[in-house]
Design a protein around this motif. Structure first.
Motif, mmCIF file in Angstrom:
data_model
loop_
_atom_site.group_PDB
_atom_site.id
_atom_site.type_symbol
_atom_site.label_atom_id
_atom_site.label_comp_id
_atom_site.label_asym_id
_atom_site.label_seq_id
_atom_site.Cartn_x
_atom_site.Cartn_y
_atom_site.Cartn_z
ATOM 1 N N GLN A 100 0.812 -1.222 0.000
ATOM 2 C CA GLN A 100 0.000 0.000 0.000
ATOM 3 C C GLN A 100 0.844 1.271 0.000
ATOM 4 O O GLN A 100 0.610 2.175 -0.794
ATOM 5 N N LYS A 101 1.815 1.341 0.866
ATOM 6 C CA LYS A 101 2.612 2.570 0.995
ATOM 7 C C LYS A 101 3.332 2.904 -0.315
ATOM 8 O O LYS A 101 3.276 4.036 -0.789
ATOM 9 N N GLY A 102 3.961 1.906 -0.909
ATOM 10 C CA GLY A 102 4.679 2.127 -2.166
ATOM 11 C C GLY A 102 3.751 2.467 -3.319
ATOM 12 O O GLY A 102 4.061 3.341 -4.136
ATOM 13 N N ILE A 103 2.620 1.771 -3.384
ATOM 14 C CA ILE A 103 1.663 2.029 -4.456
ATOM 15 C C ILE A 103 1.095 3.446 -4.328
ATOM 16 O O ILE A 103 1.016 4.185 -5.306
ATOM 17 N N CYS A 104 0.722 3.834 -3.105
ATOM 18 C CA CYS A 104 0.164 5.182 -2.893
ATOM 19 C C CYS A 104 1.208 6.260 -3.206
ATOM 20 O O CYS A 104 0.870 7.308 -3.763
ATOM 21 N N ALA A 105 2.464 6.011 -2.861
ATOM 22 C CA ALA A 105 3.523 6.985 -3.164
ATOM 23 C C ALA A 105 3.690 7.142 -4.675
ATOM 24 O O ALA A 105 3.802 8.269 -5.186
ATOM 25 N N GLN A 106 3.685 6.028 -5.398
ATOM 26 C CA GLN A 106 3.797 6.099 -6.856
ATOM 27 C C GLN A 106 2.568 6.746 -7.480
ATOM 28 O O GLN A 106 2.670 7.485 -8.470
ATOM 29 N N TRP A 107 1.405 6.484 -6.894
ATOM 30 C CA TRP A 107 0.174 7.060 -7.416
ATOM 31 C C TRP A 107 0.159 8.570 -7.200
ATOM 32 O O TRP A 107 -0.245 9.332 -8.075
ATOM 33 N N THR A 108 0.632 9.010 -6.041
ATOM 34 C CA THR A 108 0.751 10.451 -5.790
ATOM 35 C C THR A 108 1.738 11.075 -6.767
ATOM 36 O O THR A 108 1.503 12.168 -7.295
#
Length: 172
Positions: free
Chosen positions: A11-19
């Protein structure tokens, strides 16, 4: 590995990339600012992007209806509507989520195994994108109405000052 566990673990990595997918649509100087401080008061736009992305992701992760994302998605899209992005650019971060998740899943080597779950995820992201389009266009419509009303008001005042309006037009 279950797909939802994969999403939770990453989740953390995906959300960072999405941001980052949102921030990359800005010129270098703006992107640097928005990706800087996470303080709500020092960087309200960047903070809104990060916090709303996480909320949207969590709603999708737990299987909630995409309509539950309306408020958080609207918060992001209002900013982008005021900034005058074309709809394709303003919404480009939404379908980017599909590619981000697929790329992260490919790192595990289990894309084929989770193909059906990935397809379902992509359908949900597509629905989110359609919702985003509706929200973005509603925001743009409100902005255009405000501009039209402002132009009408200015024109009316100029005509009034030039004494080019009839008495009943001035009263109404």
């Amino acid at each position: 590995m279950e797909f939802s566990k994969f999403l939770t673990d990453n989740q953390k990595g995906i959300c960072a990339q999405w941001t980052d997918a949102i921030i990359k649509t800005y010129p270098d100087e703006g992107a640097k600012f928005f990706s800087g401080s996470s303080n709500q008061f020092a960087n309200p736009v960047g903070h809104t992007f990060r916090s709303n992305i996480e909320k949207i992701f969590m709603t999708l992760l737990r299987g909630g209806d995409v309509a539950e994302c309306s408020t958080d998605l609207d918060g992001i899209l209002r900013i982008r509507a005021v900034q005058g992005f074309a709809p394709s650019v303003a919404l480009s971060f939404l379908p980017a989520l599909k590619e981000i998740v697929r790329r992260e899943l490919a790192k595990t080597g289990r894309v084929q195994e989770m193909d059906e779950a990935l397809h379902d995820w992509n359908v949900r992201v597509d629905r989110l994108t359609m919702l985003g389009f509706d929200l973005y266009m509603a925001c743009r419509e409100v902005l255009w109405k405000q501009k039209a009303n402002q132009l009408y008001s200015r024109t009316h005042k100029l005509l009034e000052k030039a004494n080019l309006l009839k008495d009943e037009e001035v009263a109404g």
